[in-house]
Design an enzyme around this catalytic site. Structure first.
Site, mmCIF file in Angstrom:
data_model
loop_
_atom_site.group_PDB
_atom_site.id
_atom_site.type_symbol
_atom_site.label_atom_id
_atom_site.label_comp_id
_atom_site.label_asym_id
_atom_site.label_seq_id
_atom_site.Cartn_x
_atom_site.Cartn_y
_atom_site.Cartn_z
ATOM 1 N N TYR A 118 0.970 -1.124 -0.121
ATOM 2 C CA TYR A 118 -0.067 -0.078 0.050
ATOM 3 C C TYR A 118 0.953 1.263 0.013
ATOM 4 C CZ TYR A 118 -3.731 3.021 1.512
ATOM 5 O OH TYR A 118 -4.871 4.063 1.542
ATOM 6 N N ASP A 119 1.670 1.168 1.053
ATOM 7 C CA ASP A 119 2.535 2.338 1.116
ATOM 8 C C ASP A 119 3.480 2.728 -0.178
ATOM 9 O OD1 ASP A 119 3.537 2.069 4.718
ATOM 10 O OD2 ASP A 119 1.668 2.083 3.530
ATOM 11 N N GLN A 166 3.360 8.152 14.656
ATOM 12 C CA GLN A 166 2.566 9.587 14.862
ATOM 13 C C GLN A 166 2.407 9.964 13.492
ATOM 14 O OE1 GLN A 166 5.808 12.318 16.405
ATOM 15 N NE2 GLN A 166 7.328 11.635 14.432
ATOM 16 N N ARG A 167 1.151 10.698 13.317
ATOM 17 C CA ARG A 167 0.803 11.092 11.987
ATOM 18 C C ARG A 167 -0.240 12.619 12.138
ATOM 19 N NH1 ARG A 167 -2.357 6.889 8.997
ATOM 20 N NH2 ARG A 167 -0.437 5.789 8.499
ATOM 21 N N THR A 212 0.004 5.073 22.802
ATOM 22 C CA THR A 212 0.329 6.579 22.460
ATOM 23 C C THR A 212 0.515 7.043 21.322
ATOM 24 O OG1 THR A 212 2.662 5.725 22.853
ATOM 25 C CG2 THR A 212 1.618 6.243 24.841
ATOM 26 N N VAL A 245 -9.667 2.002 13.314
ATOM 27 C CA VAL A 245 -9.528 2.075 14.540
ATOM 28 C C VAL A 245 -10.986 2.838 14.844
ATOM 29 C CG1 VAL A 245 -8.459 4.491 14.610
ATOM 30 C CG2 VAL A 245 -8.508 2.884 16.624
HETATM 31 N N1 LIG Z 1 -10.171 6.273 4.555
HETATM 32 C C1 LIG Z 1 -9.164 6.644 4.644
HETATM 33 O O1 LIG Z 1 -8.843 6.874 5.825
HETATM 34 C C2 LIG Z 1 -8.012 6.943 3.719
HETATM 35 C C3 LIG Z 1 -6.855 7.559 3.950
HETATM 36 C C4 LIG Z 1 -5.975 7.754 2.932
HETATM 37 C C5 LIG Z 1 -6.193 7.269 1.521
HETATM 38 N N2 LIG Z 1 -7.197 6.776 1.331
HETATM 39 C C6 LIG Z 1 -7.639 6.625 -0.023
HETATM 40 O O2 LIG Z 1 -9.067 6.729 -0.444
HETATM 41 C C7 LIG Z 1 -9.454 5.875 -1.352
HETATM 42 C C8 LIG Z 1 -10.827 5.547 -1.044
HETATM 43 O O3 LIG Z 1 -10.604 4.968 0.404
HETATM 44 P P1 LIG Z 1 -11.871 4.350 1.296
HETATM 45 O O4 LIG Z 1 -11.816 4.894 2.728
HETATM 46 O O5 LIG Z 1 -13.131 4.899 0.612
HETATM 47 O O6 LIG Z 1 -11.808 2.902 1.039
HETATM 48 P P2 LIG Z 1 -12.819 1.849 0.698
HETATM 49 O O7 LIG Z 1 -12.148 0.219 0.842
HETATM 50 O O8 LIG Z 1 -13.979 2.011 1.306
HETATM 51 O O9 LIG Z 1 -13.099 2.112 -0.754
HETATM 52 C C9 LIG Z 1 -12.369 1.766 -1.790
HETATM 53 C C10 LIG Z 1 -13.217 1.250 -3.062
HETATM 54 O O10 LIG Z 1 -12.257 0.844 -4.069
HETATM 55 C C11 LIG Z 1 -12.938 -0.731 -4.683
HETATM 56 N N3 LIG Z 1 -11.515 -1.414 -5.060
HETATM 57 C C12 LIG Z 1 -10.749 -1.630 -4.568
HETATM 58 N N4 LIG Z 1 -9.732 -2.194 -5.524
HETATM 59 C C13 LIG Z 1 -10.368 -2.171 -6.566
HETATM 60 C C14 LIG Z 1 -9.942 -2.456 -8.022
HETATM 61 N N5 LIG Z 1 -8.674 -3.221 -8.145
HETATM 62 N N6 LIG Z 1 -10.765 -2.422 -9.085
HETATM 63 C C15 LIG Z 1 -11.905 -1.693 -8.818
HETATM 64 N N7 LIG Z 1 -12.305 -1.141 -7.478
HETATM 65 C C16 LIG Z 1 -11.526 -1.472 -6.488
HETATM 66 C C17 LIG Z 1 -13.425 -1.051 -3.406
HETATM 67 O O11 LIG Z 1 -14.330 -2.296 -3.630
HETATM 68 C C18 LIG Z 1 -14.190 0.027 -2.748
HETATM 69 O O12 LIG Z 1 -15.327 0.368 -3.266
HETATM 70 C C19 LIG Z 1 -8.547 4.800 -1.515
HETATM 71 O O13 LIG Z 1 -7.557 4.897 -2.567
HETATM 72 C C20 LIG Z 1 -7.739 5.015 -0.092
HETATM 73 O O14 LIG Z 1 -6.185 4.428 -0.425
HETATM 74 C C21 LIG Z 1 -8.343 6.817 2.366
HETATM 75 O O1 LIG Z 2 -9.080 -1.744 16.959
HETATM 76 C C1 LIG Z 2 -7.819 -1.109 16.772
HETATM 77 C C2 LIG Z 2 -7.663 -0.532 15.110
HETATM 78 C C3 LIG Z 2 -6.354 0.112 15.060
HETATM 79 N N1 LIG Z 2 -5.894 0.652 16.096
HETATM 80 C C4 LIG Z 2 -4.538 1.588 15.915
HETATM 81 O O2 LIG Z 2 -5.097 2.669 15.370
HETATM 82 C C5 LIG Z 2 -4.081 3.449 14.491
HETATM 83 C C6 LIG Z 2 -4.759 3.606 13.207
HETATM 84 O O3 LIG Z 2 -5.105 2.214 12.534
HETATM 85 P P1 LIG Z 2 -6.256 2.121 11.392
HETATM 86 O O4 LIG Z 2 -6.041 0.691 10.828
HETATM 87 O O5 LIG Z 2 -7.351 2.768 11.684
HETATM 88 O O6 LIG Z 2 -5.706 3.101 10.226
HETATM 89 P P2 LIG Z 2 -4.060 3.487 9.615
HETATM 90 O O7 LIG Z 2 -3.613 4.525 10.206
HETATM 91 O O8 LIG Z 2 -3.274 2.196 9.860
HETATM 92 O O9 LIG Z 2 -4.235 3.743 7.888
HETATM 93 C C7 LIG Z 2 -5.470 4.614 7.745
HETATM 94 O O10 LIG Z 2 -4.672 5.803 7.578
HETATM 95 C C8 LIG Z 2 -4.026 5.748 6.385
HETATM 96 C C9 LIG Z 2 -4.587 5.378 5.151
HETATM 97 O O11 LIG Z 2 -3.913 5.298 4.138
HETATM 98 C C10 LIG Z 2 -5.532 3.963 5.514
HETATM 99 O O12 LIG Z 2 -6.234 3.900 4.201
HETATM 100 C C11 LIG Z 2 -6.172 4.166 6.603
HETATM 101 O O13 LIG Z 2 -6.860 3.098 7.007
HETATM 102 C C12 LIG Z 2 -3.058 2.339 14.292
HETATM 103 O O14 LIG Z 2 -1.873 2.887 15.416
HETATM 104 C C13 LIG Z 2 -3.609 0.979 15.050
HETATM 105 O O15 LIG Z 2 -2.472 0.386 15.698
HETATM 106 C C14 LIG Z 2 -6.257 0.495 17.311
HETATM 107 O O16 LIG Z 2 -5.446 0.876 18.313
HETATM 108 N N2 LIG Z 2 -7.131 -0.514 17.746
#
Ligand SMILES: NC(=O)c1ccc[n+]([C@@H]2O[C@H](COP(=O)([O-])OP(=O)(O)OC[C@H]3O[C@@H](n4cnc5c(N)ncnc54)[C@H](O)[C@@H]3O)[C@@H](O)[C@H]2O)c1
Ligand SMILES: O=c1ccn([C@@H]2O[C@H](COP(=O)(O)OP(=O)(O)O[C@H]3OC[C@@H](O)[C@H](O)[C@H]3O)[C@@H](O)[C@H]2O)c(=O)[nH]1
Length: 347
Positions: A175-176, A304-305, A238, A217
């Site tokens: 992903y990253d 952290q973020r 933390t 989370v």
């Molecule tokens: N929600 C967040 O916190 C967050 C943070 C950073 C980046 N993003 C990015 O924002 C976008 C949307 O995130 P979201 O939270 O709505 O996630 P989500 O998983 O709810 O939505 C992703 C959508 O893409 C579709 N999808 C996945 N792989 C596919 C493929 N190969 N072909 C066609 N469709 C596909 C899934 O079915 C879903 O409908 C993503 O690109 C994600 O990386 C989200």
């Molecule tokens: O039940 C939980 C789930 C997660 N966590 C913690 O909560 C923090 C956030 O975790 P999440 O899984 O919600 O999300 P992340 O921050 O890892 O990624 C999120 O932000 C970056 C985006 O690109 C990702 O698509 C989004 O999912 C992590 O430190 C994780 O360890 C908990 O403490 N409890």
């Protein structure tokens, strides 16, 4: 002469490809044809709602339903200005469109780690296919990149100038690094072919329609609080995140698409919380009786973020409006309805 886009990356861009002649036809309905890949997902479906408010917009959603659901789009299915296609972006897609919001990618770590090879294919081949479409039809394309491109950041808060601290071979790298390659491809198509690009670096986003059990989370804590289960804080507790409400996120994405800056631009809420603080907020707001339990974390979890959103404020005239405590309550209402667990009446 092509309108030079402000990208701050010093790149000289070629003129954009000629768009469809239909764009300039005097009889052409002034409709903007917009493709939203991943539009059946959490952020994508809220984006579709906002785009459909404009009667000049025709919206096409392409989604493989890996994490998204038709249920998120049920109010638009059958609408004359809306189309839903079951399509995996790792396969080419031929459409006549004017704008592409490229959101297709699983966002929850649990889901993007489920099939890491598919995740990186989606980010690399999927983005290549969407850039090829943009080149063919002269469409402007926006990529929803992520704060994860900063990895486990050594600079805090993170500005767009920070190159990041990313493990290239870890369990999150699909992903990253996938998103980092997607950003690279966006800029290479911009420099080499003059494609109009926009890059959003999205920070943690929450709100109604998140998958209840997708493991993130905020959705975990709210579902646990509503169900009366212990809130599972992953160690050390933390670690911090900054949470943006989905309506603010959608407004930011549309401002970026309709502005003239390529980005990358951080879009997020600088309100930073530890996971323990988040748990306390959820407990206080939703269910004071739940307990908090510490659980194991996963490798490479960023400590952290927090976004520096100076650029979004200055370039997009955007900043988030919804504070976490208000957004959590809006999300609780959605989850209670979907879980069919009404609020207990105050004694
Ligand atoms: N929600 C967040 O916190 C967050 C943070 C950073 C980046 N993003 C990015 O924002 C976008 C949307 O995130 P979201 O939270 O709505 O996630 P989500 O998983 O709810 O939505 C992703 C959508 O893409 C579709 N999808 C996945 N792989 C596919 C493929 N190969 N072909 C066609 N469709 C596909 C899934 O079915 C879903 O409908 C993503 O690109 C994600 O990386 C989200
Ligand atoms: O039940 C939980 C789930 C997660 N966590 C913690 O909560 C923090 C956030 O975790 P999440 O899984 O919600 O999300 P992340 O921050 O890892 O990624 C999120 O932000 C970056 C985006 O690109 C990702 O698509 C989004 O999912 C992590 O430190 C994780 O360890 C908990 O403490 N409890």
């Amino acid at each position: 002469m092509a309108q030079k886009e402000a990208n701050g990356n010093g790149a000289t861009t070629r003129p954009p490809p000629t768009p469809s002649p239909l764009r300039f036809s005097k009889f052409f309905q002034a409709n903007m044809r917009i493709l939203v890949t991943g539009g059946a997902g959490f952020i994508g479906s809220h984006l579709v709602d906002k785009l459909m408010e404009n009667e000049k917009n025709e919206v096409i959603v392409a989604d493989n339903f890996f994490t998204g659901s038709k249920d998120n789009l049920k109010k638009w299915i059958g609408h004359p200005r809306f189309e839903l296609i079951r399509h995996d972006v790792t396969e080419p897609l031929l459409l006549e469109v004017d704008q592409i919001y490229h959101l297709a990618c699983p966002a929850s770590p649990i889901f993007y780690k489920h099939n890491p090879v598919k995740t990186i294919k989606t980010n690399v081949i999927g983005t290549l296919n969407m850039l090829g479409l943009a080149k063919r039809v002269g469409a402007r394309i926006l990529l929803t990149s992520t704060s994860e491109v900063y990895g486990d950041p050594l600079e805090h808060p993170q500005t767009e100038a920070y190159w990041g601290n990313v493990n290239p071979i870890g369990v999150r790298s699909c992903y990253d690094e996938g998103k980092r390659v997607a950003e690279t491809l966006m800029f290479d198509y911009h420099r080499q072919h003059g494609i109009e690009i926009r890059i959003a670096r999205i920070f943690n986003t929450y709100g109604p329609r998140m998958n209840i059990d997708d493991g993130r989370v905020v959705s975990n804590f709210i579902a646990q609080a509503i169900r009366g289960e212990a809130l599972t804080v992953q160690k050390p507790g933390t670690q911090t995140r900054s949470f943006c409400y989905v309506a603010d996120m959608v407004n930011g994405l549309m401002k970026l698409m309709n502005g003239d800056n390529t980005g990358p631009i951080n879009i997020g809420n600088p309100g930073e919380f530890t996971m323990l603080e988040l748990a306390e907020n959820v407990k206080e707001l939703i269910n004071p009786e739940v307990t908090v339990t510490m659980t194991e974390n996963t490798p490479d979890d960023p400590r952290q973020r927090k976004p520096d959103i100076t650029k979004a404020k200055e370039v997009l005239d955007w900043e988030p409006k919804v504070v976490l405590r208000d957004g959590l309550v809006l999300m609780e209402d959605d989850f209670r309805e979907r879980l069919a667990v009404p609020k207990k009446s105050k004694a």
